[in-house]
Design a protein around this motif. Structure first.
Motif, mmCIF file in Angstrom:
data_model
loop_
_atom_site.group_PDB
_atom_site.id
_atom_site.type_symbol
_atom_site.label_atom_id
_atom_site.label_comp_id
_atom_site.label_asym_id
_atom_site.label_seq_id
_atom_site.Cartn_x
_atom_site.Cartn_y
_atom_site.Cartn_z
ATOM 1 N N ASN A 1 0.797 -1.229 0.000
ATOM 2 C CA ASN A 1 0.000 0.000 0.000
ATOM 3 C C ASN A 1 0.833 1.284 0.000
ATOM 4 O OD1 ASN A 1 -2.493 -1.444 0.052
ATOM 5 N ND2 ASN A 1 -2.165 -1.815 2.240
ATOM 6 N N LYS A 2 2.118 1.188 -0.208
ATOM 7 C CA LYS A 2 2.925 2.398 -0.342
ATOM 8 C C LYS A 2 2.764 2.954 -1.757
ATOM 9 C CE LYS A 2 6.312 1.741 3.275
ATOM 10 N NZ LYS A 2 7.742 1.886 3.679
ATOM 11 N N VAL A 3 2.637 4.266 -1.840
ATOM 12 C CA VAL A 3 2.422 4.925 -3.127
ATOM 13 C C VAL A 3 3.771 5.338 -3.706
ATOM 14 C CG1 VAL A 3 1.335 6.856 -4.325
ATOM 15 C CG2 VAL A 3 0.143 5.730 -2.413
ATOM 16 N N VAL A 4 4.028 4.872 -4.917
ATOM 17 C CA VAL A 4 5.286 5.150 -5.604
ATOM 18 C C VAL A 4 5.021 6.067 -6.793
ATOM 19 C CG1 VAL A 4 7.214 4.172 -6.906
ATOM 20 C CG2 VAL A 4 6.256 2.915 -4.955
ATOM 21 N N LEU A 5 5.687 7.205 -6.814
ATOM 22 C CA LEU A 5 5.690 8.065 -7.996
ATOM 23 C C LEU A 5 6.997 7.809 -8.731
ATOM 24 C CD1 LEU A 5 4.178 10.366 -9.506
ATOM 25 C CD2 LEU A 5 5.649 11.958 -8.252
ATOM 26 N N ILE A 6 6.913 7.395 -9.993
ATOM 27 C CA ILE A 6 8.111 7.057 -10.756
ATOM 28 C C ILE A 6 8.067 7.713 -12.128
ATOM 29 C CG2 ILE A 6 7.029 4.861 -11.429
ATOM 30 C CD1 ILE A 6 9.858 3.695 -11.770
ATOM 31 N N VAL B 1 9.211 15.813 -18.091
ATOM 32 C CA VAL B 1 9.925 15.995 -16.826
ATOM 33 C C VAL B 1 10.853 17.206 -16.831
ATOM 34 C CG1 VAL B 1 9.804 13.579 -16.138
ATOM 35 C CG2 VAL B 1 11.720 14.376 -17.559
ATOM 36 N N THR B 2 10.988 17.872 -17.972
ATOM 37 C CA THR B 2 11.799 19.094 -18.024
ATOM 38 C C THR B 2 10.950 20.344 -17.841
ATOM 39 O OG1 THR B 2 11.656 19.442 -20.426
ATOM 40 C CG2 THR B 2 13.350 17.921 -19.647
ATOM 41 N N ASP B 3 9.645 20.161 -17.662
ATOM 42 C CA ASP B 3 8.714 21.276 -17.544
ATOM 43 C C ASP B 3 8.054 21.253 -16.170
ATOM 44 O OD1 ASP B 3 6.962 23.444 -18.922
ATOM 45 O OD2 ASP B 3 5.517 22.028 -18.064
ATOM 46 N N SER B 4 8.223 22.320 -15.418
ATOM 47 C CA SER B 4 7.731 22.348 -14.042
ATOM 48 C C SER B 4 6.219 22.146 -13.953
ATOM 49 C CB SER B 4 8.115 23.667 -13.368
ATOM 50 O OG SER B 4 7.708 23.679 -12.019
ATOM 51 N N ALA B 5 5.471 22.772 -14.853
ATOM 52 C CA ALA B 5 4.018 22.648 -14.814
ATOM 53 C C ALA B 5 3.584 21.207 -15.067
ATOM 54 C CB ALA B 5 3.389 23.582 -15.845
ATOM 55 N N SER B 6 4.262 20.538 -15.983
ATOM 56 C CA SER B 6 3.934 19.151 -16.283
ATOM 57 C C SER B 6 4.254 18.240 -15.109
ATOM 58 C CB SER B 6 4.691 18.692 -17.536
ATOM 59 O OG SER B 6 4.317 17.391 -17.904
ATOM 60 N N VAL B 7 5.392 18.481 -14.455
ATOM 61 C CA VAL B 7 5.763 17.678 -13.284
ATOM 62 C C VAL B 7 4.786 17.933 -12.138
ATOM 63 C CG1 VAL B 7 7.534 17.279 -11.535
ATOM 64 C CG2 VAL B 7 8.194 17.547 -13.932
ATOM 65 N N LYS B 8 4.438 19.196 -11.933
ATOM 66 C CA LYS B 8 3.461 19.514 -10.878
ATOM 67 C C LYS B 8 2.126 18.834 -11.147
ATOM 68 C CE LYS B 8 1.445 23.343 -8.249
ATOM 69 N NZ LYS B 8 0.076 22.782 -8.223
ATOM 70 N N ALA C 1 -1.828 14.997 -9.592
ATOM 71 C CA ALA C 1 -2.723 13.892 -9.961
ATOM 72 C C ALA C 1 -2.517 12.700 -9.034
ATOM 73 C CB ALA C 1 -2.469 13.495 -11.415
ATOM 74 N N CYS C 2 -1.272 12.429 -8.695
ATOM 75 C CA CYS C 2 -0.992 11.330 -7.770
ATOM 76 C C CYS C 2 -1.591 11.605 -6.389
ATOM 77 C CB CYS C 2 0.519 11.113 -7.664
ATOM 78 S SG CYS C 2 0.997 9.711 -6.622
ATOM 79 N N MET C 3 -1.445 12.839 -5.935
ATOM 80 C CA MET C 3 -2.003 13.196 -4.622
ATOM 81 C C MET C 3 -3.521 13.155 -4.633
ATOM 82 S SD MET C 3 0.351 13.626 -2.394
ATOM 83 C CE MET C 3 -0.472 14.582 -1.112
ATOM 84 N N GLN C 4 -4.124 13.595 -5.720
ATOM 85 C CA GLN C 4 -5.585 13.554 -5.817
ATOM 86 C C GLN C 4 -6.087 12.115 -5.808
ATOM 87 O OE1 GLN C 4 -7.154 15.658 -9.204
ATOM 88 N NE2 GLN C 4 -9.294 15.400 -8.573
ATOM 89 N N ARG C 5 -5.326 11.236 -6.453
ATOM 90 C CA ARG C 5 -5.724 9.825 -6.552
ATOM 91 C C ARG C 5 -5.480 9.067 -5.258
ATOM 92 N NH1 ARG C 5 -7.832 5.496 -7.546
ATOM 93 N NH2 ARG C 5 -7.353 4.044 -9.236
ATOM 94 N N HIS C 6 -4.339 9.332 -4.596
ATOM 95 C CA HIS C 6 -3.940 8.491 -3.469
ATOM 96 C C HIS C 6 -3.726 9.237 -2.155
ATOM 97 C CE1 HIS C 6 -3.546 5.098 -6.167
ATOM 98 N NE2 HIS C 6 -2.699 5.767 -6.920
ATOM 99 N N GLY C 7 -3.577 10.553 -2.210
ATOM 100 C CA GLY C 7 -3.475 11.322 -0.975
ATOM 101 C C GLY C 7 -2.109 11.346 -0.327
ATOM 102 N N LEU D 1 13.178 19.019 -10.429
ATOM 103 C CA LEU D 1 11.760 19.363 -10.500
ATOM 104 C C LEU D 1 10.885 18.399 -9.706
ATOM 105 C CD1 LEU D 1 11.322 20.461 -14.241
ATOM 106 C CD2 LEU D 1 11.199 21.918 -12.199
ATOM 107 N N THR D 2 11.126 17.110 -9.828
ATOM 108 C CA THR D 2 10.314 16.167 -9.056
ATOM 109 C C THR D 2 10.547 16.360 -7.563
ATOM 110 O OG1 THR D 2 12.014 14.451 -9.288
ATOM 111 C CG2 THR D 2 10.178 14.420 -10.870
#
Length: 268
Positions: free
Chosen positions: A6-11, A70-77, A82-88, A126-127
């Motif tokens: 149940n750990k959330v991984v952003l990759i 991944v070179t664009d701050s807005a895209s990374v944000k 989206a990950c936070m909205q999905r998994h918190g 950025l990430t």
């Protein structure tokens, strides 16, 4: 051991360009999912990311993917949001994006240098820029950045921008690890050596002397004291160890996965 239930991984960089073989990012994502992690991936090519998503889901895992620059701050944000909205939450961050372009300082075009710095190094900044505040608020988190032994030594081909950015990733990770050590957020680097992946075949087309790709592969095997290149799973297993609770006292370190190259006198 090494469970990530149940750990959330952003990759980032989890895409798989073909159905044959395994790239490092795809192997990492699948390996973590196999240990119970929930995967949320960002990748330049959505089609490639969906190939990895299918592999994870066919094995019973959970994975969402999103097209990300991944070179664009807005895209990374947008990816992080989206990950936070999905998994918190985001428990683990893995930065796997990277590309090598040939050239020494006298021959490398300035725009190629800039693109290498953006893709290989700025992407990590950025990430971390967007994820570290989340992990600090959670009072927990683990980040693994994928570098290369090209950041430690010359490995037989001119790729000065790649080498410089991969070296910078290691120091970025080490310094940030110290800053965040008291906040229960760990950062480490996995440093692959010569690894056989579908991307290795693509590199052979750019670097192979006289276009002899098979000889290029044999030379790479011969550079390794163990006698062969590693594979994506060798790297994925190292990442798994560093993000698991069993490594909770390890931060600011480099785990070299290279079959002994950086311990040898050099076979270039």
């Amino acid at each position: 051991m090494l469970r990530l239930d149940n750990k959330v991984v952003l990759i980032t960089g989890l895409g798989q360009t073909t159905d044959e073989g395994w790239g490092i990012g795809a192997a990492i994502a699948c390996n973590l999912a196999k240990q119970g992690a929930i995967i949320f991936g960002g990748n330049r090519s959505l089609t490639s990311a969906q190939r990895t998503k299918s592999r994870i889901e066919s094995a019973g895992g959970i994975c969402d993917v999103q097209e990300t620059n991944v070179t664009d701050s807005a895209s990374v944000k947008a990816l992080v949001d989206a990950c936070m909205q999905r998994h918190g939450r985001i428990d683990i961050l893995v930065n796997n994006v990277g590309k090598s372009e040939p050239g020494c300082p006298a021959t490398l075009a300035e725009d190629v240098w800039d693109s290498q710095v953006d893709l290989n190094l700025k992407s990590v900044y950025l990430t971390c820029h967007h994820v570290l505040p989340i992990m600090e608020k959670q009072v927990t988190g683990s980040i693994v950045n994928v570098s290369s032994i090209a950041g430690l030594r010359y490995i037989g081909k001119p790729q000065v921008a790649y080498s410089a950015t991969k070296a910078a990733i290691m120091q970025f990770t080490k310094a940030t690890a110290v800053i965040y050590a008291g906040k229960n957020v760990r950062l480490n680097t996995v440093v692959p050596g010569l690894i056989y992946t579908p991307y290795t075949r693509e590199m052979a087309k750019r670097y192979a002397p006289g276009g002899d790709e098979e000889e290029y592969m044999r030379k790479r095997d011969g550079q390794v004291p163990i006698g062969r290149m590693g594979n994506a799973w060798d790297v994925a297993n190292a990442v798994l160890f560093l993000v698991a609770d069993e490594s909770r006292y390890i931060t600011g370190q480099e785990l070299v996965v290279d079959g002994g190259i950086t311990s040898s006198t050099g076979r270039v």
